[in-house]
Write an enzyme that holds these catalytic residues in place. Structure first.
Site, PDB file in Angstrom:
ATOM      1  N   GLY A   9      -1.704  -5.440  -3.594  1.00 33.62           N
ATOM      2  CA  GLY A   9      -1.963  -6.313  -2.447  1.00 33.62           C
ATOM      3  C   GLY A   9      -2.830  -5.550  -1.449  1.00 33.62           C
ATOM      4  N   ASN A 104       7.705  -3.586   4.232  1.00 31.92           N
ATOM      5  CA  ASN A 104       8.333  -4.252   5.372  1.00 31.92           C
ATOM      6  C   ASN A 104       9.772  -4.636   5.030  1.00 31.92           C
ATOM      7  OD1 ASN A 104       6.117  -4.266   7.072  1.00 31.92           O
ATOM      8  ND2 ASN A 104       5.440  -6.306   6.475  1.00 31.92           N
ATOM      9  N   LYS A 186      10.383  -0.865  13.159  1.00 29.93           N
ATOM     10  CA  LYS A 186       9.309  -1.650  12.530  1.00 29.93           C
ATOM     11  C   LYS A 186       9.807  -3.069  12.220  1.00 29.93           C
ATOM     12  CE  LYS A 186       5.324  -2.444  10.415  1.00 29.93           C
ATOM     13  NZ  LYS A 186       5.068  -2.337   9.013  1.00 29.93           N
ATOM     14  N   ASN A 190       7.886  -6.498  13.172  1.00 33.78           N
ATOM     15  CA  ASN A 190       7.548  -7.556  12.219  1.00 33.78           C
ATOM     16  C   ASN A 190       8.227  -8.879  12.573  1.00 33.78           C
ATOM     17  OD1 ASN A 190       7.493  -5.051   9.765  1.00 33.78           O
ATOM     18  ND2 ASN A 190       5.738  -6.309  10.233  1.00 33.78           N
ATOM     19  N   GLU A 269       8.255 -12.850   3.360  1.00 32.43           N
ATOM     20  CA  GLU A 269       9.379 -11.898   3.431  1.00 32.43           C
ATOM     21  C   GLU A 269      10.362 -12.281   4.534  1.00 32.43           C
ATOM     22  OE1 GLU A 269       7.732  -7.682   1.882  1.00 32.43           O
ATOM     23  OE2 GLU A 269       6.831  -8.321   3.764  1.00 32.43           O
TER      24      GLU A 269
HETATM   25  O1  KPL Z   1       3.278  -4.876   9.268  1.00 28.92           O
HETATM   26  C1  KPL Z   1       2.518  -5.732   9.638  1.00 28.92           C
HETATM   27  C2  KPL Z   1       2.361  -6.915   8.757  1.00 28.92           C
HETATM   28  O2  KPL Z   1       1.392  -7.652   8.875  1.00 28.92           O
HETATM   29  O3  KPL Z   1       3.254  -7.091   7.918  1.00 28.92           O
HETATM   30  C3  KPL Z   1       1.822  -5.619  10.978  1.00 28.92           C
HETATM   31  C4  KPL Z   1       2.164  -4.270  11.613  1.00 28.92           C
HETATM   32  C5  KPL Z   1       2.281  -6.728  11.863  1.00 28.92           C
HETATM   33  C6  KPL Z   1       0.330  -5.584  10.877  1.00 28.92           C
HETATM   34  O4  KPL Z   1      -0.233  -6.818  10.613  1.00 28.92           O
END
Ligand code: KPL
Length: 309
Positions: A9, A104, A186, A190, A269
């Site tokens: 990706g 993420n 994080k 998100n 997600e």
């Molecule tokens: O982690 C991200 C994502 O798009 O999943 C950010 C930090 C928001 C960057 O776009």
């Protein structure tokens, strides 16, 4: 160090490009043979912050035996595919393979530990931003630090090895002793940015310009911070809302991964981000109505576009 990245990706292609450009043997493992063949034939195309490149990229396959053993395995698949990706990579993993997740969401470390109970696991976050423009074609749209740490004392040494590798590939990287805190920090970023960019269909940099969206982001983050506190997690930023705004600016031109998923008709997600917060909140007795509402809205978007994996 021979690195295998699972998932071609936007972020997988970005790290494959940066490590290859620095001269390191780097492979991509793709679950789709047709896509792997296309990238092998066309190479990787990069534009944006790192400059414009068309890089021949023969080191991609859907077959682990072609790639053989990995010193470092980096997971860049969607959180809902982590367990399947780990299973598909068994042939690549030796007793010495280090496994790194920069994905993420929460739950990835636990999935890796379950699949590989005795391996060195390093986890972290990245504030790099990349947009997938086509197969193997990305725009490097946000530059920020990668923060990593070993998930236990035994993997500290391995985190240091990865830090040195990344730094020598011009990927700014820091180490932390509190991976959980960083992952939750994080997560909250998100939870604020991803659903709103997907619902509004705007790049990250638009959010701070719209006061109503700033209000929703602050509330989503405050709920998340309360849940983190009740779960005994120390968040890494003194002002988590200010950090969200900072990330919006640093990745202003980027379309969040969730927006890219919605636009491509893919499953998002959401259940590993806002949905996970809501579940944690239930366990710890902290209500998360804004995160719950955002979860439902994104799920409705997925249903509307008949999202597939
Ligand atoms: O982690 C991200 C994502 O798009 O999943 C950010 C930090 C928001 C960057 O776009």
């Amino acid at each position: 160090m021979k690195t295998v990245i699972i998932g071609p990706g936007a972020m997988g292609c970005l790290y494959a490009f940066l490590l290859t450009r620095a001269g390191y043997e780097t492979w991509l493992l793709d679950c789709r043979e047709d896509r792997a063949e296309r990238i092998r034939a066309q190479g990787l195309k990069i534009e944006g912050l790192s400059g414009d490149y068309q890089l021949p990229f023969p080191r991609i396959s859907a077959f682990p035996h072609v790639i053989a053993k990995a010193d470092l395995l980096i997971l860049f698949v969607k959180a809902y595919n982590t367990a399947t990706a780990l299973e598909s990579a068994r042939e690549l993993v030796t007793a010495n393979t280090i496994i790194l997740t920069l994905q993420n969401g929460i739950g990835n470390v636990e999935a890796i530990r379950e699949a590989y109970p005795h391996h060195a696991i390093v986890a972290g976050t990245t504030a790099q931003g990349a947009t997938l423009l086509g197969c193997g074609h990305i725009r490097h749209a946000g530059m920020g630090e990668t923060i990593i740490g070993g998930i236990d004392a035994n993997s500290l040494f391995h985190a240091k090895l990865i830090k040195d590798l990344f730094m020598s590939a011009y990927i700014p990287t820091e180490m932390t002793e509190d991976v959980k805190g960083i992952l939750w920090g994080k997560l909250l970023i998100n939870c604020a940015i991803n659903p709103l960019t997907a619902i509004m269909r705007v790049p990250n940099g638009q959010l701070p310009k719209i006061p109503d969206l700033c209000e929703i982001m602050s509330r989503a983050v405050e709920e998340g911070a309360a849940i983190a506190r009740s779960a005994g997690i120390t968040l890494p930023y003194s002002d988590q809302v200010a950090k969200v705004m900072e990330v919006c600016e640093a990745t202003a031109g980027n379309r969040s991964s969730m927006l890219q998923d919605i636009e491509a008709g893919r499953k998002t997600e959401i259940n590993y981000l806002n949905g996970a917060l809501v579940r944690y909140g239930k366990e710890t007795g902290v209500a998360a109505p804004v995160n719950s509402f955002l979860t439902h809205l994104v799920q409705a978007l997925e249903t509307g576009s008949s999202a597939v994996h």
